[in-house]
Scaffold this active site. Structure first.
Site, PDB file in Angstrom:
ATOM      1  N   GLY B  40      44.836 -67.530-122.014  1.00 33.86           N
ATOM      2  CA  GLY B  40      44.789 -68.668-121.109  1.00 33.86           C
ATOM      3  C   GLY B  40      43.391 -68.862-120.572  1.00 33.86           C
ATOM      4  O   GLY B  40      42.758 -67.913-120.100  1.00 33.86           O
ATOM      5  N   GLY B  42      42.537 -71.576-118.360  1.00 33.58           N
ATOM      6  CA  GLY B  42      42.508 -72.526-117.250  1.00 33.58           C
ATOM      7  C   GLY B  42      41.539 -72.001-116.205  1.00 33.58           C
ATOM      8  O   GLY B  42      40.621 -71.235-116.535  1.00 33.58           O
ATOM      9  N   LEU B  43      41.743 -72.365-114.957  1.00 34.38           N
ATOM     10  CA  LEU B  43      40.805 -71.903-113.932  1.00 34.38           C
ATOM     11  C   LEU B  43      40.755 -70.386-113.879  1.00 34.38           C
ATOM     12  O   LEU B  43      39.677 -69.785-113.875  1.00 34.38           O
ATOM     13  CB  LEU B  43      41.222 -72.443-112.569  1.00 34.38           C
ATOM     14  CG  LEU B  43      40.852 -73.894-112.328  1.00 34.38           C
ATOM     15  CD1 LEU B  43      41.298 -74.317-110.940  1.00 34.38           C
ATOM     16  CD2 LEU B  43      39.343 -74.102-112.477  1.00 34.38           C
ATOM     17  N   GLY B  45      41.922 -67.955-116.109  1.00 42.12           N
ATOM     18  CA  GLY B  45      41.486 -67.288-117.334  1.00 42.12           C
ATOM     19  C   GLY B  45      40.084 -67.689-117.751  1.00 42.12           C
ATOM     20  O   GLY B  45      39.309 -66.855-118.226  1.00 42.12           O
ATOM     21  N   HIS B 266      57.268 -80.460-104.823  1.00 41.86           N
ATOM     22  CA  HIS B 266      56.210 -81.186-104.111  1.00 41.86           C
ATOM     23  C   HIS B 266      56.745 -82.508-103.583  1.00 41.86           C
ATOM     24  O   HIS B 266      57.401 -83.248-104.308  1.00 41.86           O
ATOM     25  CB  HIS B 266      55.060 -81.441-105.100  1.00 41.86           C
ATOM     26  CG  HIS B 266      53.797 -81.866-104.439  1.00 41.86           C
ATOM     27  ND1 HIS B 266      53.671 -83.075-103.801  1.00 41.86           N
ATOM     28  CD2 HIS B 266      52.592 -81.257-104.319  1.00 41.86           C
ATOM     29  CE1 HIS B 266      52.437 -83.174-103.315  1.00 41.86           C
ATOM     30  NE2 HIS B 266      51.761 -82.085-103.619  1.00 41.86           N
ATOM     31  N   ARG B 330      54.597 -78.448 -97.663  1.00 45.20           N
ATOM     32  CA  ARG B 330      55.344 -79.128 -98.715  1.00 45.20           C
ATOM     33  C   ARG B 330      56.842 -78.902 -98.664  1.00 45.20           C
ATOM     34  O   ARG B 330      57.627 -79.829 -98.860  1.00 45.20           O
ATOM     35  CB  ARG B 330      54.833 -78.650-100.072  1.00 45.20           C
ATOM     36  CG  ARG B 330      53.427 -79.099-100.278  1.00 45.20           C
ATOM     37  CD  ARG B 330      52.843 -78.564-101.541  1.00 45.20           C
ATOM     38  NE  ARG B 330      51.514 -79.165-101.679  1.00 45.20           N
ATOM     39  CZ  ARG B 330      50.668 -78.862-102.637  1.00 45.20           C
ATOM     40  NH1 ARG B 330      50.991 -77.968-103.543  1.00 45.20           N
ATOM     41  NH2 ARG B 330      49.497 -79.448-102.695  1.00 45.20           N
ATOM     42  N   GLU B 425      48.297 -68.846-111.550  1.00 46.51           N
ATOM     43  CA  GLU B 425      49.691 -69.176-111.262  1.00 46.51           C
ATOM     44  C   GLU B 425      50.657 -68.221-111.964  1.00 46.51           C
ATOM     45  O   GLU B 425      51.821 -68.108-111.583  1.00 46.51           O
ATOM     46  CB  GLU B 425      49.964 -70.632-111.670  1.00 46.51           C
ATOM     47  CG  GLU B 425      51.219 -71.203-111.050  1.00 46.51           C
ATOM     48  CD  GLU B 425      51.424 -72.690-111.316  1.00 46.51           C
ATOM     49  OE1 GLU B 425      50.422 -73.395-111.559  1.00 46.51           O
ATOM     50  OE2 GLU B 425      52.577 -73.138-111.284  1.00 46.51           O
ATOM     51  N   LEU B 441      44.010 -73.638-106.653  1.00 44.91           N
ATOM     52  CA  LEU B 441      42.692 -73.634-107.289  1.00 44.91           C
ATOM     53  C   LEU B 441      41.878 -72.476-106.730  1.00 44.91           C
ATOM     54  O   LEU B 441      41.213 -71.740-107.465  1.00 44.91           O
ATOM     55  CB  LEU B 441      41.986 -74.970-107.031  1.00 44.91           C
ATOM     56  CG  LEU B 441      42.741 -76.219-107.516  1.00 44.91           C
ATOM     57  CD1 LEU B 441      41.942 -77.484-107.206  1.00 44.91           C
ATOM     58  CD2 LEU B 441      43.009 -76.139-109.016  1.00 44.91           C
TER      59      LEU B 441
HETATM   60  C1  LIG Z   1      49.455 -82.499-110.933  1.00 46.34           C
HETATM   61  C2  LIG Z   1      48.991 -81.257-110.249  1.00 46.34           C
HETATM   62  C3  LIG Z   1      48.081 -81.320-109.207  1.00 46.34           C
HETATM   63  C4  LIG Z   1      47.647 -80.174-108.573  1.00 46.34           C
HETATM   64  N1  LIG Z   1      46.750 -80.287-107.539  1.00 46.34           N
HETATM   65  C5  LIG Z   1      46.296 -79.168-106.944  1.00 46.34           C
HETATM   66  C6  LIG Z   1      45.321 -79.251-105.908  1.00 46.34           C
HETATM   67  O1  LIG Z   1      44.875 -80.332-105.521  1.00 46.34           O
HETATM   68  N2  LIG Z   1      44.879 -78.104-105.353  1.00 46.34           N
HETATM   69  C7  LIG Z   1      45.335 -76.891-105.751  1.00 46.34           C
HETATM   70  O2  LIG Z   1      44.872 -75.894-105.229  1.00 46.34           O
HETATM   71  N3  LIG Z   1      46.236 -76.780-106.746  1.00 46.34           N
HETATM   72  C8  LIG Z   1      46.739 -77.881-107.341  1.00 46.34           C
HETATM   73  N4  LIG Z   1      47.677 -77.771-108.346  1.00 46.34           N
HETATM   74  C9  LIG Z   1      48.060 -76.443-108.844  1.00 46.34           C
HETATM   75  C10 LIG Z   1      46.989 -75.900-109.761  1.00 46.34           C
HETATM   76  O3  LIG Z   1      46.431 -76.921-110.515  1.00 46.34           O
HETATM   77  C11 LIG Z   1      47.511 -74.848-110.725  1.00 46.34           C
HETATM   78  O4  LIG Z   1      48.302 -73.930-110.063  1.00 46.34           O
HETATM   79  C12 LIG Z   1      46.347 -74.080-111.333  1.00 46.34           C
HETATM   80  O5  LIG Z   1      45.420 -74.969-111.874  1.00 46.34           O
HETATM   81  C13 LIG Z   1      46.821 -73.119-112.381  1.00 46.34           C
HETATM   82  O6  LIG Z   1      45.700 -72.544-113.019  1.00 46.34           O
HETATM   83  P1  LIG Z   1      45.858 -71.369-114.041  1.00 46.34           P
HETATM   84  O7  LIG Z   1      44.502 -71.024-114.493  1.00 46.34           O
HETATM   85  O8  LIG Z   1      46.678 -70.300-113.440  1.00 46.34           O
HETATM   86  O9  LIG Z   1      46.738 -71.977-115.230  1.00 46.34           O
HETATM   87  P2  LIG Z   1      46.528 -73.254-116.193  1.00 46.34           P
HETATM   88  O10 LIG Z   1      45.440 -74.130-115.787  1.00 46.34           O
HETATM   89  O11 LIG Z   1      47.893 -73.822-116.367  1.00 46.34           O
HETATM   90  O12 LIG Z   1      46.071 -72.609-117.546  1.00 46.34           O
HETATM   91  C14 LIG Z   1      46.949 -71.957-118.399  1.00 46.34           C
HETATM   92  C15 LIG Z   1      46.197 -71.549-119.638  1.00 46.34           C
HETATM   93  O13 LIG Z   1      47.014 -70.705-120.397  1.00 46.34           O
HETATM   94  C16 LIG Z   1      47.079 -71.159-121.728  1.00 46.34           C
HETATM   95  N5  LIG Z   1      48.363 -70.730-122.246  1.00 46.34           N
HETATM   96  C17 LIG Z   1      49.594 -70.899-121.719  1.00 46.34           C
HETATM   97  N6  LIG Z   1      50.510 -70.289-122.462  1.00 46.34           N
HETATM   98  C18 LIG Z   1      49.870 -69.712-123.489  1.00 46.34           C
HETATM   99  C19 LIG Z   1      50.279 -68.917-124.584  1.00 46.34           C
HETATM  100  N7  LIG Z   1      51.539 -68.563-124.773  1.00 46.34           N
HETATM  101  N8  LIG Z   1      49.326 -68.535-125.461  1.00 46.34           N
HETATM  102  C20 LIG Z   1      48.022 -68.857-125.287  1.00 46.34           C
HETATM  103  N9  LIG Z   1      47.587 -69.569-124.247  1.00 46.34           N
HETATM  104  C21 LIG Z   1      48.498 -69.996-123.360  1.00 46.34           C
HETATM  105  C22 LIG Z   1      46.836 -72.618-121.668  1.00 46.34           C
HETATM  106  O14 LIG Z   1      46.328 -73.070-122.905  1.00 46.34           O
HETATM  107  C23 LIG Z   1      45.801 -72.685-120.556  1.00 46.34           C
HETATM  108  O15 LIG Z   1      44.533 -72.429-121.076  1.00 46.34           O
HETATM  109  C24 LIG Z   1      48.132 -78.927-108.979  1.00 46.34           C
HETATM  110  C25 LIG Z   1      49.047 -78.854-110.024  1.00 46.34           C
HETATM  111  C26 LIG Z   1      49.506 -80.004-110.629  1.00 46.34           C
HETATM  112  C27 LIG Z   1      50.578 -79.913-111.662  1.00 46.34           C
END
Ligand SMILES: Cc1cc2nc3c(=O)[nH]c(=O)nc-3n(C[C@H](O)[C@H](O)[C@H](O)COP(=O)(O)OP(=O)(O)OC[C@H]3O[C@@H](n4cnc5c(N)ncnc54)[C@H](O)[C@@H]3O)c2cc1C
Ligand code: SF4
Ligand code: FES
Lengths: 246, 637
Positions: B40, B42-43, B45, B266, B330, B425, B441
């Site tokens: 992963g 995202g932010l 990883g 939400h 929320r 998350e 975030l």
């Molecule tokens: C519409 C929306 C608005 C939001 N607004 C806010 C905000 O304003 N402020 C705030 O603090 N939070 C906000 N959030 C919450 C926040 O965006 C998320 O909780 C956070 O970005 C999650 O980041 P992450 O790095 O944990 O996961 P993600 O960004 O979901 O990244 C997951 C990563 O894992 C990878 N992945 C998943 N499964 C697999 C697998 N089996 N094999 C390989 N790769 C995989 C994906 O490709 C991706 O790279 C919002 C969420 C949503 C839905």
């Protein structure tokens, strides 16, 4: 609403593809374009036919994953929206719609309407960053940034990396995408230190990937879902010139 | 097994400082000899992979999208919290810590939350240095806005695209490392299992989503940063591909699952409009800075919103919660909206919506100012609903958005499976039973940029990790499991699509494990989920080939895991006979319908251990102690 669809089907990168005709019926006008394809796919599955593959993820117009060329235009007829934010009310009942992948040599088709855009990643890897390793940062307010510059940088940084600009350009130029990143970072004090190498390296990589040159037709700006302005291309050219001369 | 959260000794403000000093280090010259797998980007990883690469480790990263820039984090709109106190309005690390523990309804671990608040300030600095174009004031200094559950202005933002800009920052740092060769990025690769050797996580089994090839990758540690599991509910604000697969596999390999029933619903999303709907769109919480929530006083009022005079509107949040008004957390706002709609005062065609009205704000600040703050959100709303929110109030309704639950981790972010870490998350850690806005975030980036680089080094430096080969029998066994599952899915050849099952699963969860939960409903849910799961394995139809790109197969694998997880969500919700945060047990409420916690019996983290499919999982409790924030009935009145 009913629609006649002509969709590009291609099994994989080594098999030639072709258009196949489908039709969908009784589509509500608040259905998004991708949801309309979902409905088609459900019907195909019911008929034991393989569903149409297309890239998508956020369905909110921000991830840049969706990449459909719809009736001759990247992301379809509506300005400043991505395919996932396009709704069927933008079409006429009974309309014929063609759906195909981005057409550009640096974006080879993987399957149906899905292309490989990793060339964009390699351009960023060549210089689309500020070398600020974790832990080395001063206080966020240490360097005030005029609001005007921050806003300009943000305008450029809104690019979602979808590639519509390339698909829209008859030369498959990636200038708008590259210009957006160069302009974003050059407008901020943090990005100024590396601005010369950045523009030279990114442009070199862009050329290496086989993107064409810009002939100022501005189709890119017209089709860009985020309204990235071609003014950034002018800025890129100046940056490039300055960097090459020094 | 006794759960050990490994909370460091000492006063709370010294814990992280002391801990970092006590952690083992890895000599810079030795780091490149250690391979770390990051699943992963995202932010959480992306930040971790970039930072570990900068330190000199050999990093192998995976994501299912075609680029790291497209992770679901990109969609976050509103902002990111940090205790900078640039507003001089009384904010501090301690206050952010306090607000987060209280906002989470006293179900989070104090030590973790304090560290999060402490690191929040470094995050902003780091992002600014990367070139994240945060909003600025005319002075050139950083601007802030307010978010729910806080009475200070501590949220940093980049228009309505904060997640995008933060992710592009992390992505650019990652791209730099890829260019330098420290990180090998594998996009369009899905991790399908975790490999455990001698009790430690030592690798992953991955499917190349373009060629269908099944690959083995070994390493000294594995980080799961795969995001949340809200898509179990089918309709949610998450991106379509968000899934539970990696963390679910980890659970089945021995990592405990923490608080699965803590799901955030939400309050401000665009309401469902029809059966064709494939996802729900969030309207950022930041809108509640300026928007006022109301319903008509009269039930089933047929009038258009602008025809309803002021005195016939009920601004129910301002009425019920005068201190926080429209900015209550929320869970509180969502439940209040549901209550109004259940009482017949909902609006719009479905009557399952309330108004979010900007008329006053536009009058006071001018349309231009509102456009500058929320322009892209208003455009998105208009695009989807075909209504102009500058003129007609928005219609909004709650939707599944975020999962506070996730893999149980200790203070080092390590799961109960040694060598397996979880960040962002995907872990359960910092938000208790309800997450405050703009805190995900913050948590993802704190985990990725600052916590993991220290704690992972501590693990690697302090553990004897003999080389492992991908020829080891454990790899072969895990690969076989993955192949068997794929073959099973392909060979059912039933007559119903994956989406058919996913929609039905989502409906069971939303109706019975959603905003209001009760014992009878939860029991029904569990048996319905089981029945539907059996049906899925008998009647699902997955077309196409396994050795090329196959989106139906990808979806089928994810939904199969959602089925198993859904049951655990319901089991957890059933066992927690209290209401807290987003978990509302109808049996446990006050007279005025507020959630009633039961600290005597439930002041713990529920960590579940897998015992076999169709077996009751075993509950382990991590008792929570509150030395600094004394639990009280949460009040926003
Ligand atoms: C519409 C929306 C608005 C939001 N607004 C806010 C905000 O304003 N402020 C705030 O603090 N939070 C906000 N959030 C919450 C926040 O965006 C998320 O909780 C956070 O970005 C999650 O980041 P992450 O790095 O944990 O996961 P993600 O960004 O979901 O990244 C997951 C990563 O894992 C990878 N992945 C998943 N499964 C697999 C697998 N089996 N094999 C390989 N790769 C995989 C994906 O490709 C991706 O790279 C919002 C969420 C949503 C839905
Ligand atoms: S410049 Fe516009 S069209 Fe080109 S990649 Fe960026 S957002 Fe897409
Ligand atoms: S699916 Fe994300 S931009 Fe269209």
């Amino acid at each position: 609403m009913n629609f006649n669809l002509k969709i590009w089907r291609q099994k994989n990168s080594s098999t030639p593809g072709k258009f196949v005709d489908y039709s969908v019926k009784d589509i509500a006008e608040d259905t998004s374009f991708l949801e309309m394809l979902d409905i088609l796919n459900e019907e195909l599955i019911a008929k034991n036919e393989e569903p149409v593959a297309f890239d998508h993820d956020c369905r909110e117009g921000i991830c840049g994953m969706c990449s459909l060329h719809i009736s001759g235009e990247p992301h379809g007829p509506k300005r400043k929206v991505t395919a996932c934010q396009l709704f069927m009310r933008s079409f006429k009942d009974g309309e014929s719609i063609t759906v195909e992948p981005w057409r550009a040599e640096p974006f080879p088709v993987i399957k149906d309407c899905i292309v490989d855009r990793s060339a964009f990643d390699r351009i960023i890897q060549a210089g689309g960053f500020v070398s600020a390793s974790t832990g080395s940062a001063p206080d966020g307010n240490a360097i005030p940034i005029p609001k005007k510059d921050a806003d300009l940088a943000m305008d450029a940084a809104s690019c979602i990396g979808c590639g519509a600009c390339v698909a829209a350009c008859k030369n498959s130029s990636a200038m708008l995408f590259v210009a957006a990143k160069v302009s974003h970072l050059a407008h901020l004090p943090q990005g100024k230190v590396e601005r010369k190498e950045r523009v030279l390296n990114m442009v070199a990589q862009m050329d290496k990937e086989g993107f064409g040159s810009c002939s100022n037709t501005y189709a890119c700006e017209a089709e860009c879902p985020k309204g990235i302005s071609v003014a950034h291309i002018g800025f890129l050219n100046k940056e490039y010139l300055k960097a090459s001369l020094s | 097994m006794v759960l050990d959260a490994k909370i460091p000794e000492g006063p709370i403000e010294k814990k992280w400082y002391n801990h970092k000093f006590n952690l083992k280090l890895v000599n810079p010259a030795n780091r490149r000899k250690h391979r770390i797998i990051v699943v992963g980007t995202g932010l959480a990883g992306g930040a971790a992979a970039a930072s570990l690469g900068e330190m000199g480790y050999e990093v192998v990263a995976f994501a299912y999208q075609d680029s790291a820039r497209r992770a679901h984090s990109i969609a976050a709109q509103g902002g990111i919290n940090a205790a900078k106190n640039y507003r001089n309005d009384g904010d501090s690390v301690y206050r952010l810590f306090y607000d987060t523990v209280k906002g989470g309804d006293y179900r989070a671990r104090e030590a973790n939350v304090y560290r999060l608040a402490e690191l929040s300030v470094n995050i902003i600095d780091q992002c600014v240095a990367q070139g994240v174009p945060f909003a600025r004031e005319y002075s050139g200094y950083l601007d802030n806005r307010s978010f729910g559950g806080a009475q200070v202005s501590r949220t940093f933002y980049a228009r309505g695209q904060t997640g995008q800009q933060l992710l592009l920052g992390a992505y650019s740092a990652l791209a730099r490392q890829v260019g330098l060769g420290t990180v090998k990025m594998n996009a369009r690769h899905e991790v399908l299992d975790i490999v455990v050797i001698d009790g430690r996580a030592r690798g992953v089994i991955v499917r190349d989503m373009v060629t269908g090839e099944i690959e083995r990758h070994s390493g000294d540690a594995v980080v799961l940063a795969t995001g949340g599991y809200g898509n179990a509910y089918y309709l949610s604000t998450n991106a379509k591909g968000c899934n539970t697969t990696a963390i679910w596999r980890a659970y089945k390999r021995g990592a405990f699952f923490g608080n699965p029933c803590f799901v955030q619903i939400h309050p401000t999303c665009i309401p469902v409009s029809g059966d064709h709907q494939s996802k729900l769109t969030l309207m950022s919480e930041s809108l509640r800075n300026d928007g006022r929530v109301w319903v008509p006083m009269k039930k089933d009022d047929p009038r258009k919103p602008n025809d309803i005079p002021e005195e016939e509107r009920d601004y129910y949040l301002e009425r019920r919660y005068p201190a926080f008004g429209n900015l209550v957390p929320r869970d509180v706002a969502s439940r209040a909206a549901k209550l109004e709609c259940d009482n017949g005062r909902g609006v719009g065609a479905s009557k399952m919506a309330v108004y979010l009205d900007f008329a006053d704000a536009i009058k006071r600040q001018g349309k231009a100012k509102i456009e500058e703050k929320y322009g892209n959100l208003f455009d998105m709303y208009q695009e989807i609903t075909d209504e102009n929110p500058y003129e007609v109030p928005m219609r909004i309704y709650p939707a599944v958005h975020y999962t506070m639950g996730g893999l149980w981790v200790d203070y080092n972010l390590m799961t109960t499976l040694p060598g397996l870490f979880a960040a962002g998350e995907a872990n359960f850690s910092d938000h208790g039973a309800n997450r405050l806005g703009a805190s995900a975030l913050m948590q993802g980036l704190a985990d990725g940029y600052f916590v993991l680089p220290s704690t992972l080094s501590g693990y690697i430096g302090g553990t004897d990790l003999p080389k492992v080969s991908t020829d080891a029998p454990e790899f072969a066994e895990a690969e076989k499991d993955v192949r068997d599952k794929i073959d099973r899915l392909m060979s059912v050849k039933g007559d119903k699509s994956v989406d058919y099952f996913h929609k039905h699963l989502g409906k069971i969860l939303w109706d019975k494990v959603g905003m209001g939960r009760n014992e009878a409903g939860l029991k029904e849910a569990i048996s319905e989920i089981r029945e539907l799961r059996e049906d899925f394995w008998k009647n699902v139809r997955v077309l196409g080939d396994t050795n090329e790109l196959n989106q139906s197969l990808e979806k089928a694998g994810r939904v199969a895991d959602f089925f198993e997880l859904a049951e655990l969500i319901a089991i957890d919700a059933l066992h927690r006979r209290e209401s807290c945060g987003g978990h509302f047990r109808e049996e446990s409420q006050t007279e005025d319908n507020e959630a009633k916690r039961d600290d005597e019996n439930f002041s713990y983290v529920a960590a579940w251990e897998f015992k076999g499919l169709n077996e009751q999982p075993e509950l382990h409790k991590e008792e929570l102690t509150f030395e600094y924030c004394k639990p009280s009935q949460r009040s926003y009145k």
